[in-house]
Design a protein around this motif. Structure first.
Motif, PDB file in Angstrom:
ATOM      1  N   UNK A 320       0.829  -1.212   0.000  1.00 13.53           N
ATOM      2  CA  UNK A 320       0.000   0.000   0.000  1.00 13.53           C
ATOM      3  C   UNK A 320       0.858   1.253   0.000  1.00 13.53           C
ATOM      4  N   UNK A 321       1.957   1.213   0.729  1.00  9.70           N
ATOM      5  CA  UNK A 321       2.869   2.360   0.732  1.00  9.70           C
ATOM      6  C   UNK A 321       3.437   2.596  -0.657  1.00  9.70           C
ATOM      7  N   UNK A 322       3.887   1.510  -1.296  1.00  8.67           N
ATOM      8  CA  UNK A 322       4.471   1.630  -2.634  1.00  8.67           C
ATOM      9  C   UNK A 322       3.445   2.144  -3.637  1.00  8.67           C
ATOM     10  N   UNK A 323       2.208   1.647  -3.543  1.00  7.99           N
ATOM     11  CA  UNK A 323       1.165   2.099  -4.466  1.00  7.99           C
ATOM     12  C   UNK A 323       0.908   3.594  -4.316  1.00  7.99           C
ATOM     13  N   UNK A 324       0.859   4.062  -3.082  1.00 13.15           N
ATOM     14  CA  UNK A 324       0.610   5.484  -2.845  1.00 13.15           C
ATOM     15  C   UNK A 324       1.779   6.337  -3.313  1.00 13.15           C
ATOM     16  N   UNK A 325       3.001   5.874  -3.071  1.00 17.13           N
ATOM     17  CA  UNK A 325       4.171   6.641  -3.487  1.00 17.13           C
ATOM     18  C   UNK A 325       4.282   6.711  -5.011  1.00 17.13           C
ATOM     19  N   UNK A 326       3.853   5.640  -5.686  1.00 19.46           N
ATOM     20  CA  UNK A 326       3.959   5.611  -7.146  1.00 19.46           C
ATOM     21  C   UNK A 326       3.086   6.674  -7.810  1.00 19.46           C
ATOM     22  N   UNK A 327       2.083   7.155  -7.102  1.00 27.62           N
ATOM     23  CA  UNK A 327       1.189   8.172  -7.645  1.00 27.62           C
ATOM     24  C   UNK A 327       1.720   9.587  -7.471  1.00 27.62           C
ATOM     25  N   UNK A 328       2.806   9.717  -6.753  1.00 24.99           N
ATOM     26  CA  UNK A 328       3.342  11.045  -6.440  1.00 24.99           C
ATOM     27  C   UNK A 328       4.393  11.427  -7.481  1.00 24.99           C
ATOM     28  N   UNK A 329       4.203  12.536  -8.119  1.00 24.39           N
ATOM     29  CA  UNK A 329       5.116  12.988  -9.157  1.00 24.39           C
ATOM     30  C   UNK A 329       6.338  13.678  -8.594  1.00 24.39           C
ATOM     31  N   UNK A 330       7.221  14.148  -9.456  1.00 22.85           N
ATOM     32  CA  UNK A 330       8.427  14.844  -9.002  1.00 22.85           C
ATOM     33  C   UNK A 330       8.084  16.156  -8.315  1.00 22.85           C
ATOM     34  N   UNK A 331       8.860  16.481  -7.294  1.00 20.23           N
ATOM     35  CA  UNK A 331       8.682  17.718  -6.549  1.00 20.23           C
ATOM     36  C   UNK A 331      10.014  18.470  -6.499  1.00 20.23           C
ATOM     37  N   UNK A 332       9.975  19.789  -6.603  1.00 17.08           N
ATOM     38  CA  UNK A 332      11.233  20.543  -6.539  1.00 17.08           C
ATOM     39  C   UNK A 332      11.817  20.510  -5.141  1.00 17.08           C
ATOM     40  N   UNK A 333      13.131  20.351  -5.082  1.00 18.17           N
ATOM     41  CA  UNK A 333      13.808  20.410  -3.801  1.00 18.17           C
ATOM     42  C   UNK A 333      14.323  21.826  -3.580  1.00 18.17           C
ATOM     43  N   UNK A 334      14.734  22.101  -2.368  1.00 16.87           N
ATOM     44  CA  UNK A 334      15.065  23.468  -1.983  1.00 16.87           C
ATOM     45  C   UNK A 334      16.287  24.013  -2.712  1.00 16.87           C
ATOM     46  N   UNK A 335      17.260  23.153  -2.950  1.00 15.70           N
ATOM     47  CA  UNK A 335      18.477  23.567  -3.652  1.00 15.70           C
ATOM     48  C   UNK A 335      18.978  22.408  -4.506  1.00 15.70           C
ATOM     49  N   UNK A 336      19.845  22.731  -5.454  1.00 15.63           N
ATOM     50  CA  UNK A 336      20.481  21.667  -6.228  1.00 15.63           C
ATOM     51  C   UNK A 336      21.359  20.795  -5.336  1.00 15.63           C
ATOM     52  N   UNK A 337      21.980  21.390  -4.313  1.00 14.38           N
ATOM     53  CA  UNK A 337      22.814  20.614  -3.405  1.00 14.38           C
ATOM     54  C   UNK A 337      22.017  19.591  -2.623  1.00 14.38           C
ATOM     55  N   UNK A 338      20.826  19.968  -2.167  1.00 16.27           N
ATOM     56  CA  UNK A 338      19.971  19.032  -1.447  1.00 16.27           C
ATOM     57  C   UNK A 338      19.516  17.917  -2.386  1.00 16.27           C
TER      58      UNK A 338
END
Length: 507
Positions: A320-338
């Motif tokens: 169930x965790x994997x199924x839910x995570x698979x629906x989440x698209x890319x998200x911007x991170x705070x910096x390129x370093x992070x």
């Protein structure tokens, strides 16, 4: 009208530029140029803070409370501009910045109300006993006093609530301590506009301008100069374990060692107990996925590890965790370093034969996609690297052969900000056995919730045993955090004419 940063430092009321400049690296929108900090500017700001302490540190509580409330008003007056520059620099969504701004102004007002009550002063009065034998007892009064100028390092993941006028700054100013902020280069424009709000509040309240300064940018020598300056009496920091430990060591090596209050992150383990797993395992898996991926996993309370019994019900939780995570698209991170560090953390898991990939993705550029792995409890305990924080939406499921093994596994964790128990009534005895271990490991223990929400209230503890924080007796959230910037002083045989109002008043 859009806010266009001027890129200067605020030092004791003056906006000062330097020849060397750096460009911001926004997630979207235009880049801006900012002056690079220098040790000379740090020295100027710290000396001004020390001079301001002689008035501000001895001001009445109402003066400081009104000042905190005025800062909140000035922040709110710049609300739209703060949201605009903040979302550009960090990539955080508008709703998140608006909520964080409300948290920032809310905690400023919370501290104003807190110091007005006076309870934080911990006043204690032992009256004289002149007839006591064999020797009379003098009158002794105790009160908490501010320690002096405080250095605050802005955090990358909270451009408002843990940065320029965030929790550390609010607590220090409430205590009566001037503040010198080392701004974070991930959001210098946001830091500048908040500093403008603080400067406006200083002017409105008629305070010494040295009560607050902001130094932007600069290399590690600027941060080093700040923590080593003899006028600085404590440091507040939220950030990485490596960076925080380096500053902690500098504070300890000073000719006059000073306290370093560092919040250094955590994997925040969750323990999914058998009855809860049977009753609502899939629901809990989906809830964990949502918490794990919130804000691209860039919260220090992100629950990165779930401890789950082996068996079909545990398998369903993982699925169930994997199924839910698979629906989440890319998200911007705070910096390129992070973003780079997140990919490096994922590679650490990919390289281990003991770890089974459940759901893996590829993240590119500044964006992050979620990942999920699984490992047996024995292999987890043998490999310390698996218990190290990966800052981002990466989860690790640790499978135990029997629920009773959870207590032994819990003992193997290092200090944490939070630990969570997911349980039903039938799990009570198992939870009772876990609790003594978890409360020694974490500053906040939750039941049937996810730790990513940190309430700013009197009862909150946001800290924990090392390496979660460098001082297990402190918190960086909630009114208790003011104690970091106070010290007790006893006054013996003082005439009333020398005692201030707070000492004369009954506790």
């Amino acid at each position: 009208m859009s806010f266009i940063p001027h890129g200067k430092h605020l030092v004791a009321g003056a906006w000062i530029g330097t020849e060397e400049r750096f460009a911001s690296d926004p997630a979207h929108g235009p880049a801006h140029h900012f002056s690079v900090g220098t040790p000379a500017l740090v020295d100027q700001a710290c000396k001004a803070a020390e001079e301001a302490f002689w008035s501000y540190g001895y001001s009445i509580r109402e003066t400081r409370a009104s000042f905190l409330e005025t800062i909140a008003e000035e922040i709110e007056a710049r609300a739209e501009a703060i949201t605009e520059i903040g979302t550009q620099e960090t990539g955080l969504p508008i709703a998140r910045l608006q909520g964080e701004r409300g948290r920032t102004t809310g905690q400023l007002r919370l501290f104003a109300a807190h110091i007005r009550k006076g309870e934080y002063l911990d006043r204690r009065i032992d009256l004289a006993q002149p007839e006591r034998k064999p020797a009379p007892r003098p009158e002794i009064r105790l009160i908490e006093r501010p320690i002096g100028p405080v250095a605050v390092f802005g955090a990358s993941n909270f451009p408002l609530a843990f940065s320029t006028a965030g929790g550390d700054t609010a607590a220090a100013l409430a205590a009566g301590c001037p503040v010198v902020v080392k701004g974070h280069s991930a959001h210098p424009g946001t830091g500048e506009i908040i500093a403008e709000a603080v400067a406006a509040a200083i002017a409105r309240c008629g305070l010494d301008a040295g009560v607050f300064s902001l130094i932007q940018g600069g290399n590690r020598h600027v941060g080093q100069a700040l923590v080593e300056h003899p006028d600085i009496k404590a440091v507040g920091f939220t950030g990485s374990l490596a960076g925080g430990r380096a500053l902690f060591d500098l504070c300890a090596k000073r000719p006059e060692p000073i306290p370093f209050f560092g919040e250094l992150g955590s994997v925040n383990p969750m323990f999914v107990l058998p009855a809860a797993l049977a009753a609502r395992g899939r629901e809990l898996g989906a809830g964990w996925a949502a918490s794990l991926s919130m804000g691209a996993g860039q919260f220090c309370t992100n629950p990165g590890i779930a401890v789950v019994p082996a068996g079909a019900e545990g398998d369903a939780f993982v699925a169930a965790t994997a199924e839910a995570l698979a629906k989440i698209g890319p998200q911007p991170m705070l910096t390129h370093g992070i973003a780079r560090a997140y990919n490096e953390g994922k590679a650490r898991f990919d390289a281990r034969n003991s770890v089974r990939p459940v759901m893996t993705t590829e993240s590119t550029g500044r964006e992050a996609r979620p990942n999920l792995y699984e490992v047996a409890a024995g292999s987890f305990l043998e490999d310390h690297a698996l218990s190290e924080e990966v800052f981002g939406p990466l989860g690790l499921v640790v499978r135990v052969g029997a629920a009773e093994e959870m207590r032994a596994l819990a003992k193997g964790f290092e200090g944490q900000l939070t630990a969570t128990i997911l349980m039903e009534e039938a799990d009570t005895e198992l939870a009772r056995g876990l609790l003594p271990v978890l409360e020694r490991k974490a500053g906040r223990v939750l039941v049937n919730g996810f730790p990513t929400g940190v309430e700013v209230v009197d009862s909150m503890v946001h800290g924990g045993p090392y390496p979660a924080s460098t001082n297990f007796g402190a918190t960086s959230v909630g009114t208790l955090s003011i104690r970091r910037f106070l010290r007790p002083v006893s006054y013996q045989n003082f005439p009333a004419t020398l005692l201030g109002d707070d000492l004369v008043a009954a506790p």
